[in-house]
Design a protein around this motif. Structure first.
Motif, PDB file in Angstrom:
ATOM      1  N   ALA A  76     -41.751  -7.196  33.047  1.00 45.60           N
ATOM      2  CA  ALA A  76     -42.217  -8.524  32.630  1.00 45.60           C
ATOM      3  C   ALA A  76     -42.247  -9.488  33.819  1.00 45.60           C
ATOM      4  CB  ALA A  76     -41.309  -9.070  31.533  1.00 45.60           C
ATOM      5  N   ARG A  77     -41.433  -9.181  34.836  1.00 54.37           N
ATOM      6  CA  ARG A  77     -41.333 -10.110  35.975  1.00 54.37           C
ATOM      7  C   ARG A  77     -42.018  -9.588  37.231  1.00 54.37           C
ATOM      8  NH1 ARG A  77     -34.970 -11.002  35.889  1.00 54.37           N
ATOM      9  NH2 ARG A  77     -35.388 -12.454  37.584  1.00 54.37           N
ATOM     10  N   VAL A  78     -42.669  -8.435  37.080  1.00 52.00           N
ATOM     11  CA  VAL A  78     -43.260  -7.784  38.258  1.00 52.00           C
ATOM     12  C   VAL A  78     -44.772  -7.640  38.077  1.00 52.00           C
ATOM     13  CG1 VAL A  78     -43.354  -5.589  39.520  1.00 52.00           C
ATOM     14  CG2 VAL A  78     -41.148  -6.509  38.810  1.00 52.00           C
ATOM     15  N   GLY A  79     -45.499  -7.830  39.162  1.00 49.99           N
ATOM     16  CA  GLY A  79     -46.921  -7.503  39.191  1.00 49.99           C
ATOM     17  C   GLY A  79     -47.088  -6.263  40.048  1.00 49.99           C
ATOM     18  N   TYR A  80     -47.815  -5.293  39.551  1.00 51.26           N
ATOM     19  CA  TYR A  80     -47.889  -3.992  40.233  1.00 51.26           C
ATOM     20  C   TYR A  80     -49.331  -3.593  40.482  1.00 51.26           C
ATOM     21  CZ  TYR A  80     -47.687   1.191  40.453  1.00 51.26           C
ATOM     22  OH  TYR A  80     -47.833   2.519  40.796  1.00 51.26           O
ATOM     23  N   LEU A  81     -49.570  -3.138  41.678  1.00 47.65           N
ATOM     24  CA  LEU A  81     -50.871  -2.543  41.989  1.00 47.65           C
ATOM     25  C   LEU A  81     -50.614  -1.108  42.441  1.00 47.65           C
ATOM     26  CD1 LEU A  81     -53.973  -2.899  42.537  1.00 47.65           C
ATOM     27  CD2 LEU A  81     -53.322  -3.276  44.909  1.00 47.65           C
ATOM     28  N   PRO A  82     -51.082  -0.121  41.670  1.00 48.13           N
ATOM     29  CA  PRO A  82     -50.831   1.266  42.084  1.00 48.13           C
ATOM     30  C   PRO A  82     -51.664   1.666  43.297  1.00 48.13           C
ATOM     31  CG  PRO A  82     -52.120   1.213  40.056  1.00 48.13           C
ATOM     32  CD  PRO A  82     -51.801  -0.207  40.403  1.00 48.13           C
ATOM     33  N   GLY A  83     -51.174   2.665  43.983  1.00 42.34           N
ATOM     34  CA  GLY A  83     -51.883   3.164  45.166  1.00 42.34           C
ATOM     35  C   GLY A  83     -53.205   3.813  44.806  1.00 42.34           C
ATOM     36  N   GLU A  84     -53.200   4.495  43.675  1.00 39.04           N
ATOM     37  CA  GLU A  84     -54.447   5.080  43.186  1.00 39.04           C
ATOM     38  C   GLU A  84     -54.760   4.435  41.850  1.00 39.04           C
ATOM     39  OE1 GLU A  84     -55.215   9.219  43.264  1.00 39.04           O
ATOM     40  OE2 GLU A  84     -53.868   9.538  44.956  1.00 39.04           O
ATOM     41  N   LEU A  85     -55.728   3.537  41.872  1.00 42.23           N
ATOM     42  CA  LEU A  85     -56.025   2.754  40.677  1.00 42.23           C
ATOM     43  C   LEU A  85     -57.071   3.465  39.819  1.00 42.23           C
ATOM     44  CD1 LEU A  85     -55.587  -0.035  39.265  1.00 42.23           C
ATOM     45  CD2 LEU A  85     -57.579  -0.818  40.526  1.00 42.23           C
ATOM     46  N   HIS A  86     -56.728   3.682  38.561  1.00 39.48           N
ATOM     47  CA  HIS A  86     -57.680   4.291  37.617  1.00 39.48           C
ATOM     48  C   HIS A  86     -57.766   3.393  36.386  1.00 39.48           C
ATOM     49  CE1 HIS A  86     -57.833   8.059  39.878  1.00 39.48           C
ATOM     50  NE2 HIS A  86     -56.539   7.865  40.089  1.00 39.48           N
ATOM     51  N   LEU A  87     -58.981   3.065  36.000  1.00 40.93           N
ATOM     52  CA  LEU A  87     -59.200   2.165  34.862  1.00 40.93           C
ATOM     53  C   LEU A  87     -60.166   2.814  33.879  1.00 40.93           C
ATOM     54  CD1 LEU A  87     -59.824  -0.956  37.126  1.00 40.93           C
ATOM     55  CD2 LEU A  87     -57.738  -0.545  35.816  1.00 40.93           C
ATOM     56  N   GLU A  88     -60.177   2.280  32.674  1.00 43.90           N
ATOM     57  CA  GLU A  88     -61.111   2.818  31.670  1.00 43.90           C
ATOM     58  C   GLU A  88     -62.542   2.503  32.084  1.00 43.90           C
ATOM     59  OE1 GLU A  88     -60.267   2.166  27.425  1.00 43.90           O
ATOM     60  OE2 GLU A  88     -58.256   1.612  28.078  1.00 43.90           O
ATOM     61  N   ASP A  89     -63.328   3.541  32.251  1.00 46.53           N
ATOM     62  CA  ASP A  89     -64.674   3.398  32.805  1.00 46.53           C
ATOM     63  C   ASP A  89     -65.615   2.561  31.954  1.00 46.53           C
ATOM     64  OD1 ASP A  89     -64.239   4.696  35.117  1.00 46.53           O
ATOM     65  OD2 ASP A  89     -65.008   6.632  34.450  1.00 46.53           O
ATOM     66  N   ASN A  90     -65.450   2.643  30.641  1.00 43.33           N
ATOM     67  CA  ASN A  90     -66.439   1.988  29.777  1.00 43.33           C
ATOM     68  C   ASN A  90     -66.182   0.502  29.565  1.00 43.33           C
ATOM     69  OD1 ASN A  90     -67.939   4.327  29.330  1.00 43.33           O
ATOM     70  ND2 ASN A  90     -66.470   5.003  27.786  1.00 43.33           N
ATOM     71  N   LEU A  91     -65.021   0.049  29.963  1.00 42.37           N
ATOM     72  CA  LEU A  91     -64.689  -1.360  29.744  1.00 42.37           C
ATOM     73  C   LEU A  91     -65.120  -2.212  30.935  1.00 42.37           C
ATOM     74  CD1 LEU A  91     -61.094  -1.157  28.216  1.00 42.37           C
ATOM     75  CD2 LEU A  91     -63.292  -1.102  27.059  1.00 42.37           C
ATOM     76  N   THR A  92     -65.359  -3.487  30.654  1.00 39.27           N
ATOM     77  CA  THR A  92     -65.629  -4.418  31.751  1.00 39.27           C
ATOM     78  C   THR A  92     -64.282  -4.870  32.327  1.00 39.27           C
ATOM     79  OG1 THR A  92     -65.519  -6.340  30.300  1.00 39.27           O
ATOM     80  CG2 THR A  92     -67.688  -5.290  30.579  1.00 39.27           C
ATOM     81  N   GLY A  93     -64.347  -5.440  33.494  1.00 35.76           N
ATOM     82  CA  GLY A  93     -63.123  -5.948  34.116  1.00 35.76           C
ATOM     83  C   GLY A  93     -62.417  -6.955  33.217  1.00 35.76           C
ATOM     84  N   ARG A  94     -63.210  -7.798  32.560  1.00 37.56           N
ATOM     85  CA  ARG A  94     -62.619  -8.837  31.703  1.00 37.56           C
ATOM     86  C   ARG A  94     -61.896  -8.212  30.502  1.00 37.56           C
ATOM     87  NH1 ARG A  94     -63.703 -14.032  32.328  1.00 37.56           N
ATOM     88  NH2 ARG A  94     -65.631 -13.625  33.461  1.00 37.56           N
ATOM     89  N   ARG A  95     -62.498  -7.177  29.916  1.00 34.91           N
ATOM     90  CA  ARG A  95     -61.860  -6.499  28.772  1.00 34.91           C
ATOM     91  C   ARG A  95     -60.539  -5.847  29.199  1.00 34.91           C
ATOM     92  NH1 ARG A  95     -64.774  -4.200  24.561  1.00 34.91           N
ATOM     93  NH2 ARG A  95     -62.805  -3.213  23.998  1.00 34.91           N
ATOM     94  N   ILE A  96     -60.561  -5.258  30.376  1.00 32.68           N
ATOM     95  CA  ILE A  96     -59.339  -4.609  30.870  1.00 32.68           C
ATOM     96  C   ILE A  96     -58.246  -5.654  31.094  1.00 32.68           C
ATOM     97  CG2 ILE A  96     -58.373  -3.487  32.939  1.00 32.68           C
ATOM     98  CD1 ILE A  96     -60.956  -1.803  32.995  1.00 32.68           C
ATOM     99  N   LEU A  97     -58.635  -6.776  31.675  1.00 32.75           N
ATOM    100  CA  LEU A  97     -57.642  -7.832  31.926  1.00 32.75           C
ATOM    101  C   LEU A  97     -57.122  -8.407  30.602  1.00 32.75           C
ATOM    102  CD1 LEU A  97     -59.347  -9.599  34.947  1.00 32.75           C
ATOM    103  CD2 LEU A  97     -57.327  -8.154  35.011  1.00 32.75           C
ATOM    104  N   ARG A  98     -57.998  -8.477  29.604  1.00 38.74           N
ATOM    105  CA  ARG A  98     -57.579  -8.966  28.285  1.00 38.74           C
ATOM    106  C   ARG A  98     -56.541  -8.006  27.676  1.00 38.74           C
ATOM    107  NH1 ARG A  98     -62.623  -9.933  25.587  1.00 38.74           N
ATOM    108  NH2 ARG A  98     -62.723 -11.800  26.840  1.00 38.74           N
ATOM    109  N   TYR A  99     -56.802  -6.724  27.838  1.00 40.31           N
ATOM    110  CA  TYR A  99     -55.868  -5.708  27.328  1.00 40.31           C
ATOM    111  C   TYR A  99     -54.518  -5.816  28.047  1.00 40.31           C
ATOM    112  CZ  TYR A  99     -53.896  -0.915  27.080  1.00 40.31           C
ATOM    113  OH  TYR A  99     -53.075   0.169  26.949  1.00 40.31           O
TER     114      TYR A  99
END
Lengths: 303, 286
Positions: A76-99
């Motif tokens: 809850a107190r940490v922001g994390y960026l993984p070394g190998e980033l994988h996201l859901e291909d069909n979603l837009t960036g905004r939808r992913i951020l909303r999730y």
């Protein structure tokens, strides 16, 4: 109080040892660069801190919490960026951020998102499958910075980004620090680490071999000095100066020297000669880093 | 948990529509066919009597095929296997797909407990399965109005409830195996094997009584089929739900204790017990 403390943290994958009793302290409010080649244990360390993987032995403490007993509190107190980033291909960036915001129990703060997206030149309304590696990385960066965490764990934050956006990310990291956040990041871009990290740790084969103030580490590094004399000289005396080595002699009145540590011994030795010109090359963090990996034994271990 | 439930359910929407409409289409064909069957009952019975006796025995004799329950039973025999394909694929992918593709790493870095994430996804899987069966049910009940099949809408739900319980077990076996095995494909293949083996063993047990104990150990044996319209076997239904709950609990227990792999680490394979492993010093892509 420290932001991150690990005590004899060990982790192996089957028979492969990734961390060997890692002892690490990252101070609150500092920018800490974590260096090491592929396979040194950087990502494993970060993933242990988030309880994504469990250490075999040793302890970790993040912002006063044990990640294994209170992983939700830590995350809850940490922001994390993984070394190998994988996201859901069909979603837009905004939808992913909303999730991701929903997982934090929050609504997406559109104003903050838009500001970050604009700074990183990111189109949030494109499906991820249409985005380049760099633009996907930007989504990862936005989600890490969005909720203004107390601690940022960034694994190769500028990987795949163009130089202009790299500069912007460095700016974001500095701003986060200015607001009181601690930043722990790994990188292969030495100039970047040198530019923003206040302290660096160098990890090799799962063991921390060096932790130091970035500037001090560079100052301690080997420097190269080119000297041209007014007339030919006998270099025997120079070779006896502690910490000094003659790398090459161009001709009778010119040579390249390697100086370890400060220059005092060299300057005093040169005083006895008719010097025409001195050129020094400032060591970079890359030189320091390579020094640890080009020798069988690291300087720390030799000591 | 709520956020994860909604997100996962939205991800299921395409499959709910595709599977649900396909199953509904089955009902739209099967129910009107009953009237065709009744109108040509003699020829149909003659036709069925010409089947090899082993074939008839495999499908339970088809003795009551001239009743709505028997007719529906003959038409729904494959339903748990067909819908089981959805359950096995979705169950094995519920967590392992995101893990294998590297997405779970970032999801799990958010303030959500493993149990909560697991619960949200499991609830979405159950809801998706029920949604598919609801669409299927609509396909079976809508043509009832113009049909001579004397079955109420409520009665028609009972075979589908029986299907739900069996399919849920298949899904939970797949989910559990995805936590135990090193890849989603292996989990899906193994769970699919259990499902198909159950179907055939249940049929062959009608030919060879020695196979009955083995068939009874597999979920398909407890599928009531069309005969459920005469009354759901509540003990079987609750028993299947209890087995599903047990497998789900085991999967949750394993998920809470395991390392989350990242994309690119690949197939970890079967690992030897630690006391048999010799620590090596090779570098690992970390």
């Amino acid at each position: 109080m420290t932001a991150i403390t690990t005590n004899k943290l060990s982790k192996s994958y089957g028979g492969v040892i990734a961390l060997r009793g890692l002892d690490l302290d990252v101070h609150l409010g500092e920018i800490f660069g974590f260096l090491g080649p592929n396979g040194a244990g950087k990502t494993t360390t970060i993933r242990c801190l988030l309880d994504l993987i469990r250490s075999d032995s040793g302890t970790a403490n993040v912002l006063g919490l044990d990640p294994q007993t209170d992983p939700v509190g830590v995350r809850a107190r940490v922001g994390y960026l993984p070394g190998e980033l994988h996201l859901e291909d069909n979603l837009t960036g905004r939808r992913i951020l909303r999730y991701f915001s929903a997982l934090r129990g929050r609504k997406l703060e559109s104003d903050n998102v838009n500001v970050l997206a604009e700074r990183l030149r990111l189109d949030l309304d494109q499906p991820v499958k249409n985005l380049s590696k760099g633009n996907k990385q930007k989504i990862g960066l936005v989600q890490a910075f969005l909720h203004q965490p107390e601690l940022l764990l960034l694994d190769e934050p500028t990987s795949g980004l163009d130089p202009l956006v790299q500069q912007e990310v460095q700016g974001l990291i500095r701003e986060a620090k200015a607001k009181g956040a601690t930043v722990f990041f790994s990188s292969h871009v030495m100039s970047e680490v040198e530019a923003i990290a206040e302290r660096v740790g160098i990890i090799r084969e799962g063991t921390l071999v060096e932790v130091a103030n970035t500037a001090a580490l560079i100052d301690r590094a080997v420097h190269r000095v080119k000297v041209r004399f007014q007339s030919p000289v006998d270099t025997d005396v120079l070779e006896r100066v502690p910490g000094l080595a003659v790398l090459s002699q161009d001709d009778l009145d010119g040579m390249t020297l390697q100086v370890e540590g400060d220059m005092d011994g060299l300057v005093k030795a040169l005083a006895a000669y008719p010097v025409a010109r001195i050129e020094t090359t400032r060591a970079s963090l890359e030189d320091v880093f390579l020094a640890y990996y080009q020798t069988d034994e690291s300087p720390t271990e030799e000591e | 948990m709520g956020a994860e439930f909604l997100h996962t359910l939205v991800r299921f929407r395409g499959r709910i529509l595709a599977w649900g409409l396909a199953m509904a289409a089955l009902g739209l064909v099967v129910v009107p066919f009953y009237d065709v069957y009744v109108s040509q009952e003699e020829q149909m019975l003659q036709f069925i009597e010409n089947y090899p006796p082993e074939f008839l025995a495999f499908f339970g004799g088809m003795t009551a095929i001239n009743t709505p329950a028997g007719f529906l039973d003959s038409q729904l025999a494959m339903l748990p296997v067909i819908l089981g394909i959805f359950a096995v694929l979705a169950g094995s992918a519920l967590l392992a797909d995101d893990e294998e593709s590297g997405r779970l790493d970032l999801i799990m870095a958010h303030p959500v407990s493993r149990l909560s994430l697991f619960g949200g996804r499991l609830a979405a899987f159950v809801a998706a399965t029920l949604a598919i069966l609801t669409l299927c049910w609509l396909g079976f009940v809508l043509p009832l109005r113009g049909s001579s099949m004397d079955v109420s809408w409520g009665q028609m739900a009972l075979p589908l409830l029986s299907t739900f319980a069996v399919v849920l077990v298949f899904g939970m076996i797949a989910l559990l195996l995805s936590m135990l095995l090193s890849s989603r494909r292996k989990a899906a293949a193994s769970a699919g094997g259990v499902m198909v083996a159950g179907f055939f063993l249940s049929g062959f047990a009608n030919l060879n009584a020695d196979l009955k104990p083995v068939a009874r150990a597999l979920p398909y044996e407890y599928f009531q089929g069309g005969f459920a319209i005469n009354g759901l076997n509540v003990a079987w239904f609750i028993g299947l739900l209890a087995v599903s709950a047990l497998f789900a609990a085991l999967a949750a227990w394993l998920f809470q204790r395991r390392d989350i792999r990242v994309g690119g680490e690949g197939d970890a394979g079967w690992s030897r017990p630690r006391f048999l492993s010799k620590p090596r010093t090779e570098k690992l892509s970390t």
